[in-house]
Design a protein around this motif. Structure first.
Motif, PDB file in Angstrom:
ATOM      1  N   TRP A 827       0.822  -1.206   0.000  1.00  0.00           N
ATOM      2  CA  TRP A 827       0.000   0.000   0.000  1.00  0.00           C
ATOM      3  C   TRP A 827       0.862   1.266   0.000  1.00  0.00           C
ATOM      4  O   TRP A 827       0.657   2.160  -0.827  1.00  0.00           O
ATOM      5  CB  TRP A 827      -0.937  -0.023   1.207  1.00  0.00           C
ATOM      6  N   ARG A 831       1.458   4.152  -2.876  1.00  0.00           N
ATOM      7  CA  ARG A 831       1.232   5.586  -2.642  1.00  0.00           C
ATOM      8  C   ARG A 831       2.470   6.412  -3.001  1.00  0.00           C
ATOM      9  O   ARG A 831       2.361   7.595  -3.329  1.00  0.00           O
ATOM     10  CB  ARG A 831       0.834   5.823  -1.181  1.00  0.00           C
ATOM     11  N   ASP A 863      -8.396  -4.667  -1.953  1.00  0.00           N
ATOM     12  CA  ASP A 863      -8.571  -3.222  -2.089  1.00  0.00           C
ATOM     13  C   ASP A 863      -7.263  -2.550  -2.508  1.00  0.00           C
ATOM     14  O   ASP A 863      -7.243  -1.667  -3.373  1.00  0.00           O
ATOM     15  CB  ASP A 863      -9.069  -2.649  -0.754  1.00  0.00           C
ATOM     16  N   SER A 864      -6.155  -3.003  -1.915  1.00  0.00           N
ATOM     17  CA  SER A 864      -4.853  -2.438  -2.283  1.00  0.00           C
ATOM     18  C   SER A 864      -4.497  -2.762  -3.736  1.00  0.00           C
ATOM     19  O   SER A 864      -4.010  -1.897  -4.482  1.00  0.00           O
ATOM     20  CB  SER A 864      -3.764  -2.992  -1.356  1.00  0.00           C
ATOM     21  N   TYR A 867      -6.368  -0.594  -6.079  1.00  0.00           N
ATOM     22  CA  TYR A 867      -5.762   0.749  -6.117  1.00  0.00           C
ATOM     23  C   TYR A 867      -4.573   0.764  -7.089  1.00  0.00           C
ATOM     24  O   TYR A 867      -4.412   1.679  -7.910  1.00  0.00           O
ATOM     25  CB  TYR A 867      -5.325   1.125  -4.710  1.00  0.00           C
ATOM     26  N   HIS A 870      -5.784   0.556 -10.719  1.00  0.00           N
ATOM     27  CA  HIS A 870      -6.337   1.826 -11.177  1.00  0.00           C
ATOM     28  C   HIS A 870      -5.219   2.797 -11.554  1.00  0.00           C
ATOM     29  O   HIS A 870      -5.291   3.473 -12.601  1.00  0.00           O
ATOM     30  CB  HIS A 870      -7.228   2.433 -10.087  1.00  0.00           C
ATOM     31  N   HIS A 871      -4.185   2.858 -10.706  1.00  0.00           N
ATOM     32  CA  HIS A 871      -3.119   3.828 -10.958  1.00  0.00           C
ATOM     33  C   HIS A 871      -2.136   3.362 -12.038  1.00  0.00           C
ATOM     34  O   HIS A 871      -1.228   4.116 -12.405  1.00  0.00           O
ATOM     35  CB  HIS A 871      -2.375   4.147  -9.656  1.00  0.00           C
ATOM     36  N   SER A 878      -9.307  -3.081 -11.928  1.00  0.00           N
ATOM     37  CA  SER A 878      -9.480  -2.393 -10.654  1.00  0.00           C
ATOM     38  C   SER A 878     -10.922  -2.523 -10.158  1.00  0.00           C
ATOM     39  O   SER A 878     -11.162  -2.836  -8.977  1.00  0.00           O
ATOM     40  CB  SER A 878      -9.109  -0.919 -10.815  1.00  0.00           C
ATOM     41  N   TYR A 882     -12.090  -4.303  -6.662  1.00  0.00           N
ATOM     42  CA  TYR A 882     -12.873  -3.582  -5.650  1.00  0.00           C
ATOM     43  C   TYR A 882     -14.188  -4.312  -5.352  1.00  0.00           C
ATOM     44  O   TYR A 882     -14.636  -4.380  -4.199  1.00  0.00           O
ATOM     45  CB  TYR A 882     -13.170  -2.157  -6.120  1.00  0.00           C
ATOM     46  N   SER A 901     -14.226   1.334   0.493  1.00  0.00           N
ATOM     47  CA  SER A 901     -14.157   0.670  -0.811  1.00  0.00           C
ATOM     48  C   SER A 901     -15.134   1.279  -1.810  1.00  0.00           C
ATOM     49  O   SER A 901     -14.849   1.354  -3.015  1.00  0.00           O
ATOM     50  CB  SER A 901     -14.426  -0.835  -0.648  1.00  0.00           C
ATOM     51  N   HIS A 904     -13.425   4.267  -3.070  1.00  0.00           N
ATOM     52  CA  HIS A 904     -12.336   3.928  -3.993  1.00  0.00           C
ATOM     53  C   HIS A 904     -12.842   3.478  -5.359  1.00  0.00           C
ATOM     54  O   HIS A 904     -12.288   3.852  -6.400  1.00  0.00           O
ATOM     55  CB  HIS A 904     -11.466   2.815  -3.392  1.00  0.00           C
TER      56      HIS A 904
END
Length: 956
Positions: A827, A831, A863-864, A867, A870-871, A878, A882, A901, A904
């Protein structure tokens, strides 16, 4: 009639061998196609002092056995329907209900007689002959009475029509079984005379004259004596009517009761004036209509509807039992209704205060009440028999077939009421009592009308009626406070209104302040009838010592309600005994039970009972009770926490104190439901533990509530409990406890948006754990530090603390915690933009979580990964990740993570141009954030929605 439990009125019988099963089936048949509660079944099977601990199990066993017996019949089904069971069957297939339907059909003359004959032909012997249950004895008598009155009505119609030949045998048999029934004997005399047997008719008169004199000490009625004279002189009036007369005869024009002008009943033969010294006396005993009566619209309409329905069904006596606590307004309701409907009772209204709960201490005996009624009905003193049973029989004779209202106010129990019930006729009986009177409901089919407190609007109307609209409108805040302090209790509101009325110069705010400071003592006006403490004391005095102790302890129990298992621990009683005592307190209207089985007490009753606890229960007993119930909540919560989060570090508990019986919880769903239900009580128990200085309990309760608080996003409750836990740790001197409380308090502060305060506690937690070599707590402290640093925006330092936690967990050999740390590594790497490293860490974490079936960790890792997808532009992947995470969080009912969630998943939906899906997710997230008081998160999502809504409009 139900003698062998007939399920298909003439063509099918169901013979049941078990005595208990017969009783259960009998009640279910009596209430065919209506829900019968388990409590009512228990009340029928056993008297209050004989209810076994296994009562509910016995009932369930009976139901199971009956289901097997009924399984072969597709037209009958025994269904479970809370709070009990319902026998789903066409009432036409049950002989009793078919009888009642026939009995209630309108009509006259030959058609009516034919219908009544069909009804009578359904009877085959004594009703409920093979059913022996304490709660059904009165039902049997009611059924016998119903059959007799139907036979009398049928015979009367046949005699009017000149058809007397087939009556003699049936009437002779019935008269032999009921030697005191004057109407029946009069009909038999008429039938015998017309059959050419005047001598036998005269003998019937002599037999009943001797029986009445011997048993009741009275002579036959004037009507029966008149009939005797007609037989002696062969009066032509007794001859069969001509065909023309039959066609034109009016109902009530022929028979023993023909001299009674204006009598209303199901037949013409009556003995309404037997023994009366003043013919035509119409009693009007109702006290005045209560001034300023307000509210109770549903209850008033319900009483009227019940009267109308019973009339349509052909019921002879309509009984409504109005139950509720002292001061709740039972008498006011009855009197207001009675005055509004007085025209429906042309033969008068009888009223008696039975003093079941009153300053006199002893309830009025039924004999005294009956004597008062006989006086009111105009019976000469010299003609009132001495024997109580004879007086009851005379009363019932006098009111037979009268349209009379009987109000039995302030009854103590059903035994006090039963002798005062009319035996037949068209009377209506209203009974008020603090006892719920299950004997009347079960044995006499009484309609139960429970009274609760007034709503805010009705309470305000009461004050307006007493004080005037201008004075109430002048101080709206004070009025709101008075209504809240009185809790909708009519007597309390009336006392307050009376005090304000006699003190016109006092502001309502001053009166509210007096009530706020003095509590229930402010509602004591000296006059017992106008003092709420005095009124409640009458109920309290009627309790047994055991009942009084339980009520007092319940008033001191933590929380707004008490479940049966908690009450058993509080009182130190076995569950079966606790059930019996709680039921008796509920019957006394001192407790209420909600649909989930939680026992509640009105605040004013609670305050009174708590004061009694100070005087009547020793300090040692109160302290021991509190410790038992606090231990109940602690140990049950501990078991629930282990079900919700089996991989979390657990606290060691000492054995529960003697008398405490923690509640078993079957699975995580049951545990979450228990936490949801009992949460107010758990917070109250924690507060009580703080006040009592139970330092170990204080921090351990906070610990076992942590998973629940996180899933339910009760962030501020978590902070409150951990502050108290941290203070308690200071008294214990245990460094491990200090580490735990520092760490959890820091985590709670971080989740509520206070990272600076959180970091201070978390650094102290890590320092203490490092100093004492507590590696497990040190690792958790590093993860908590990472979370708090993330809130401050320092992802790089957060990654470093997570790496330290990962190393510690690997050395400790804790794969589930290792997965948690790996997910944290992924995570924070994501980030920081290191997506390849992030995906590797998270995929390793996902593998460990799935291998060890850690669903919470699996959802967090999904969930991580979503993320990361998505990025890195993998928006469809993604969304899929989710959705997987959301499915698990919903399965766990973790509302905190569900909200995150949803927040997100809106981003990849928006990136894919799926604006409706994004909008739906963000709207749900916004609603949840607001409900969880996560203001910063809510504001962020609100901004996203605004931007999304603005974009498409610009495109268009």
């Amino acid at each position: 009639m139900l003698g062998t439990l007939v399920v298909a009125h003439r063509d099918r019988e169901l013979v049941v061998s078990s005595a208990h099963q017969r009783c259960v089936l009998a009640l279910l048949l009596l209430e065919a196609d209506r829900v019968v509660s388990v409590d009512r079944l228990v009340d029928v099977l056993w008297s209050d002092d004989e209810v076994p601990k296994t009562a509910r199990n016995v009932v369930q066993g009976c139901v199971s056995g009956l289901r097997r017996l009924l399984a072969a019949d597709p037209g009958v089904r025994l269904a479970h329907q809370p709070p009990g069971y319902r026998l789903v069957v066409d009432p036409e297939r049950v002989d009793l209900h078919r009888f009642r339907a026939l009995r209630g059909q309108p009509g006259d003359g030959g058609d009516r007689a034919a219908v009544l004959r069909q009804a009578l032909d359904l009877w085959r012997g004594e009703p409920l002959a093979d059913v022996a249950a304490p709660g059904l004895a009165a039902v049997k008598q009611t059924l016998v009475e119903s059959r007799l009155s139907t036979l009398e009505d049928y015979a009367d119609l046949e005699l009017r029509a000149g058809r007397h030949g087939g009556l003699v045998h049936e009437l002779t048999s019935a008269a032999a079984e009921h030697p005191l029934r004057e109407r029946l004997h009069g009909l038999l005399m008429r039938a015998l005379h017309r059959a050419g047997r005047p001598g036998d008719a005269l003998k019937v008169f002599q037999d009943i004259r001797v029986a009445l004199s011997t048993e009741l000490g009275v002579d036959p009625s004037a009507e029966l004596r008149r009939l005797h004279g007609q037989v002696l002189r062969t009066d032509p009036e007794l001859d069969p009517p001509t065909r023309a007369a039959v066609g034109s005869a009016a109902v009530g024009s022929v028979g023993v009761g023909s001299a009674r002008v204006g009598a209303v009943g199901t037949g013409a033969v009556g003995v309404g004036s037997v023994g009366m010294g003043a013919v035509g006396v119409v009693p009007r005993q109702l006290p005045p209509d209560p001034a300023g009566f307000t509210g109770r619209g549903d209850e008033l309409a319900g009483l009227t509807a019940t009267l109308d329905a019973r009339a349509r069904e052909g019921k002879t006596v309509v009984i409504s039992a109005i139950g509720g606590a002292g001061g709740i307004g039972k008498t006011w309701l009855v009197l207001h209704w009675a005055h509004r409907h007085a025209d429906r009772f042309p033969d008068g209204q009888l009223f008696v205060d039975l003093r079941g709960f009153s300053p006199e201490g002893q309830p009025m005996t039924p004999t005294v009440a009956t004597r008062g009624f006989l006086d009111a009905l105009g019976v000469e003193v010299g003609r009132i028999p001495l024997d109580p049973h004879a007086q009851t029989a005379l009363f019932r004779t006098l009111v037979a077939d009268k349209r009379l209202l009987v109000v039995l106010d302030n009854a103590f129990d059903a035994a006090q009421v039963t002798p005062l019930l009319p035996g037949s006729g068209s009377c209506t009986v209203l009974v008020t009592s603090r006892d719920k009177l299950p004997g009347l409901i079960i044995g006499h089919g009484a309609h139960h009308v429970p009274l609760d407190v007034l709503g805010a609007a009705a309470a305000r109307d009461l004050l307006v009626n007493r004080l005037g609209a201008a004075r109430v409108a002048a101080e709206p805040a004070a009025v709101d406070e008075l209504i809240a302090l009185c809790g909708g209790f009519p007597l309390a509101l009336s006392i307050v209104a009376g005090r304000a009325h006699t003190r016109p110069r006092f502001s309502l705010a001053a009166i509210a302040a007096e009530l706020r400071v003095s509590g229930i003592d402010a509602l004591d006006d000296g006059d017992p009838a106008a003092s709420l403490p005095a009124v409640l004391s009458w109920s309290y005095r009627a309790l047994s010592p055991e009942q009084a102790r339980v009520l007092a302890l319940l008033a001191t129990a933590p929380g707004p309600h008490t479940s049966l298992p908690a009450a058993a621990s509080l009182c130190g009683l076995p569950p079966g005994r606790t059930t019996a005592v709680l039921r008796s307190l509920e019957r006394a209207s001192l407790l209420t039970v909600d649909p989930a089985g939680r026992h509640r007490m009105h605040d004013l009753i609670r305050h009174y009972a708590a004061e009694r606890a100070e005087h009547d229960v020793t300090a040692g007993d109160r302290s021991a009770a509190l410790r038992r119930v606090v231990d109940f909540y602690l140990h049950t919560a501990h078991a629930g926490d282990r079900l919700l989060n089996p991989v979390a570090s657990s606290v060691e508990l000492d054995p529960a104190v003697p008398g405490c019986r923690p509640q078993p919880l079957s699975d995580d769903a049951a545990a979450l439901d228990w936490f949801d239900t009992e949460h107010p009580c758990l917070l109250a128990a924690h507060h009580a533990a703080v006040a009592e200085g139970l330092h170990q309990v204080v921090w351990k309760l906070a610990k076992v509530l942590e998973t629940f608080h996180r899933r339910r996003s009760r962030l501020h409750d978590s902070v409150t409990l951990w502050r108290a836990a941290h203070a308690a740790a200071g008294h214990l001197g245990d460094p491990v406890v200090r580490t735990v409380t520092h760490r959890h308090l820091g985590g709670a502060l971080a989740r509520t948006g206070r990272p600076a305060d959180a970091l201070d506690h978390l650094h102290q937690a890590a320092a203490v754990a490092d100093r004492i070599g507590d590696a497990p707590n040190l690792a958790v402290a590093h993860l908590a530090l990472a979370w708090a640093l993330e809130q401050r925006g320092d992802d790089r330092e957060a990654l470093e603390h997570t790496a330290q936690a990962l190393g510690l967990y690997r050395r400790l050999g804790n794969p589930v915690r290792e997965a948690m740390a790996l997910n944290g590594m992924g995570w924070y790497a994501a980030r920081l933009g290191h997506y390849d490293d992030a995906r590797g860490h998270c995929e390793a974490a996902l593998l460990l979580n799935r291998r060890h079936r850690h669903r919470d960790g699996e959802a967090g890792t999904l969930d991580s990964l979503a993320y990361i997808d998505h990025h890195t532009g993998r928006h469809e992947a993604s969304v899929a990740r989710y959705r997987e995470a959301l499915e698990i969080f919903r399965e766990l009912d973790d509302v905190y993570q569900i909200a995150d969630s949803l927040d997100h998943i809106g981003l990849p939906h928006a990136a894919l141009g799926q604006h409706d899906e994004a909008r739906s997710a963000w709207r749900e997230a916004l609603r949840m954030y607001r409900a969880q008081r996560r203001d910063d998160d809510a504001e962020r999502v609100r901004g996203r929605l605004a931007a999304l809504d603005a974009g498409p409009e610009q495109d268009r």
